[in-house]
Design a protein around this motif. Structure first.
Motif, short mmCIF file in Angstrom:
data_model
loop_
_atom_site.label_atom_id
_atom_site.label_comp_id
_atom_site.label_asym_id
_atom_site.label_seq_id
_atom_site.Cartn_x
_atom_site.Cartn_y
_atom_site.Cartn_z
N UNK A 210 0.81 -1.21 0.00
CA UNK A 210 0.00 0.00 0.00
C UNK A 210 0.86 1.27 0.00
N UNK A 211 2.16 1.11 -0.02
CA UNK A 211 3.05 2.27 -0.11
C UNK A 211 3.29 2.61 -1.57
N UNK A 212 3.89 3.78 -1.82
CA UNK A 212 4.19 4.21 -3.19
C UNK A 212 5.60 3.84 -3.61
N UNK A 213 6.37 3.28 -2.66
CA UNK A 213 7.75 2.91 -2.93
C UNK A 213 7.80 1.69 -3.85
N UNK A 214 8.95 1.40 -4.46
CA UNK A 214 9.06 0.20 -5.31
C UNK A 214 8.70 -1.05 -4.52
N UNK A 215 7.98 -1.95 -5.16
CA UNK A 215 7.61 -3.22 -4.54
C UNK A 215 8.49 -4.30 -5.16
N UNK A 239 -1.95 5.15 -12.35
CA UNK A 239 -1.21 6.39 -12.14
C UNK A 239 -0.73 6.96 -13.47
N UNK A 240 -0.88 8.27 -13.63
CA UNK A 240 -0.39 8.93 -14.84
C UNK A 240 1.09 9.24 -14.76
N UNK A 241 1.69 9.01 -13.60
CA UNK A 241 3.13 9.23 -13.46
C UNK A 241 3.88 8.15 -14.23
N UNK A 365 6.24 -11.20 -8.75
CA UNK A 365 5.72 -9.96 -9.29
C UNK A 365 6.10 -8.79 -8.39
N UNK A 366 6.06 -7.61 -8.95
CA UNK A 366 6.40 -6.41 -8.20
C UNK A 366 5.85 -5.18 -8.89
N UNK A 367 6.36 -4.02 -8.48
CA UNK A 367 5.85 -2.76 -9.02
C UNK A 367 6.91 -1.69 -8.87
N UNK A 368 7.01 -0.84 -9.86
CA UNK A 368 7.92 0.29 -9.75
C UNK A 368 7.28 1.38 -8.91
N UNK A 369 8.08 2.27 -8.37
CA UNK A 369 7.58 3.37 -7.54
C UNK A 369 6.71 4.30 -8.38
N UNK A 370 5.80 4.99 -7.71
CA UNK A 370 4.95 5.93 -8.43
C UNK A 370 4.62 7.10 -7.51
N UNK A 371 4.16 8.17 -8.12
CA UNK A 371 3.80 9.37 -7.37
C UNK A 371 2.30 9.41 -7.18
N UNK A 372 1.87 9.58 -5.95
CA UNK A 372 0.44 9.68 -5.64
C UNK A 372 0.14 11.11 -5.23
N UNK A 376 -3.78 12.17 -9.57
CA UNK A 376 -2.83 11.17 -10.07
C UNK A 376 -2.83 9.98 -9.11
N UNK A 377 -3.89 9.21 -9.16
CA UNK A 377 -4.08 8.09 -8.24
C UNK A 377 -3.81 6.76 -8.94
N UNK A 378 -3.60 5.74 -8.15
CA UNK A 378 -3.46 4.36 -8.64
C UNK A 378 -4.31 3.48 -7.74
N UNK A 379 -5.23 2.73 -8.33
CA UNK A 379 -6.18 1.94 -7.55
C UNK A 379 -6.42 0.60 -8.22
N UNK A 380 -6.03 -0.48 -7.55
CA UNK A 380 -6.26 -1.83 -8.03
C UNK A 380 -7.11 -2.59 -7.02
#
Length: 404
Positions: A210-215, A239-241, A365-372, A376-380
């Motif tokens: 739930x953080x915005x840091x890289x997963x 996220x549009x970032x 699996x993982x995820x790159x960091x993003x700006x919230x 500019x939201x990200x919701x899964x």
């Protein structure tokens, strides 16, 4: 007194070019017209007698009680009935059995039949892939087709079993999409995070996701003995970032590479148990949880095939319940595993309406960091389904007329 050869000859029945006979070693043989030789232990034939006295057809279950009988009762006579296409067996206790030749072929003890059953009925063989093969193995399906067409549902489940992941396109802007897909397969897996879970930036986050840091590359819930089979991730808002992209690696392929190139590291990761844990609560109203499970990074099934990968750096306990010497060798092997996994990782970014589904026992699996930020939201929204349920559904689609 009859010789062994004469005794076997008395138990032999020839019909056209089909031959049934008892071998002195305790086997029954059927030599088929087309040249196939089928062999069965006598005890197996008695154990699997299909007559009404021994087998309950409606429940597809044995009725007979062993009590050592089948192990000691021998075949008296065998015959092949050409008209009925059946092997007929008369036992020493006067019991009679009849087996359809098609039924026997499916249960042949030969290598080809065993391999066919394990790969076509039990579980499809995994197609391992690395970074260079990603685009070739990537499968996409339309969400509505999966929901409404059984043939597409079967193809999708096959892709999850073989390639390990797939992407559905065109899902509606509905928070229940993941739940609908789980229900389409069978039953959702409820966890400490509920029936479904939301992946988005949260204040006072109780989960690293739930953080915005890289997963980092990981599998979900290695701290569960009955680890979730597939992860269904529906992108409601992306996220549009520049960040927020998915990362993915075939963990079975990583383990296979280690087995071939670094067998000593493979053996360590296969044999040394790791303490995985999850402590906390999810949401203000959720019950607290304290999950623990000890298992190696690489798990094998009874046939020696790679069947489960456990990897989650954020959920690896600082308590390492192994010897001092094992710990040092484990870290060396683990470092090579992560190096290989990262070198084979691919990156792609789902869009709103995409559903990314993958084998959680296999895929890292993982995820790159993003700006919230505002606007500019990200919701899964995600859900899990167990492989027992998936394989069952896949078999009912592939073999709708299966009897047993």
């Amino acid at each position: 007194m009859l010789s062994c050869r004469q005794q076997i000859s008395r138990l032999l029945f020839r019909n056209a070019s089909t031959l049934a006979r008892v071998q002195a070693a305790g086997y029954v043989e059927v030599q088929e017209e087309q040249g196939d030789l089928l062999r069965y232990p006598q005890v197996w034939l008695r154990d699997n007698c299909q007559c009404a006295e021994c087998f309950h057809t409606a429940t597809r279950a044995r009725k007979s009680h062993w009590e050592r009988g089948p192990l000691n009762i021998q075949v008296s006579q065998v015959a092949y009935n050409q008209e009925k296409e059946q092997l007929e067996v008369l036992w020493q206790d006067k019991h009679k059995s009849a087996f359809d030749i098609s039924w026997l072929r499916e249960r042949d003890f030969g290598e080809a039949a065993r391999k066919r059953y394990l790969e076509e009925v039990y579980k499809p063989s995994a197609q391992l892939w690395g970074k260079s093969e990603f685009e070739a193995v990537r499968r996409e399906f339309q969400y509505q087709d999966v929901i409404h067409q059984d043939a597409v549902l079967r193809d999708w489940l096959e892709a999850l079993a073989v390639q390990g992941f797939a992407i559905l396109k065109g899902a509606p802007n509905d928070i229940n999409v993941a739940k609908h897909l789980a229900k389409r397969i069978g039953y959702i897996k409820r966890t400490t995070y509920g029936d479904v879970f939301e992946v988005k930036s949260k204040p006072n986050a109780g989960n690293y996701a739930y953080l915005m840091t890289p997963l980092p590359l990981h599998t979900d819930m290695p701290y569960y003995e009955y680890k979730a089979g597939i992860n269904i991730l529906h992108t409601l808002v992306q996220s549009e970032s520049s960040g927020g992209a998915n990362t993915l690696t075939d963990g079975f392929n990583v383990a296979s590479q280690l087995q071939k190139l670094h067998p000593e590291h493979f053996e360590v990761l296969r044999s040394v148990p790791v303490n995985w844990f999850d402590i906390g609560h999810d949401g203000d109203d959720a019950k607290p949880f304290h999950s623990l499970w000890r298992a190696p990074v690489i798990c094998l099934d009874v046939d020696g095939r790679i069947t489960r990968i456990n990897q989650n750096t954020t959920k690896r306990d600082s308590r390492f319940s192994i010897s001092l010497e094992q710990a040092v060798s484990w870290y060396k092997a683990y470092d090579k595993f992560l190096e290989t996994a990262q070198s084979e990782a691919v990156e792609f970014k789902t869009q709103a309406g995409d559903v990314f589904v993958f084998n959680n026992l296999r895929m890292l699996h993982g995820r790159t960091a993003y700006e919230d930020a505002p606007g500019n939201k990200r919701h899964l929204v995600g859900a899990y389904v167990d492989w027992d349920i998936i394989y069952s559904k896949l078999r009912t689609l592939k073999f709708p007329n299966a009897k047993d």
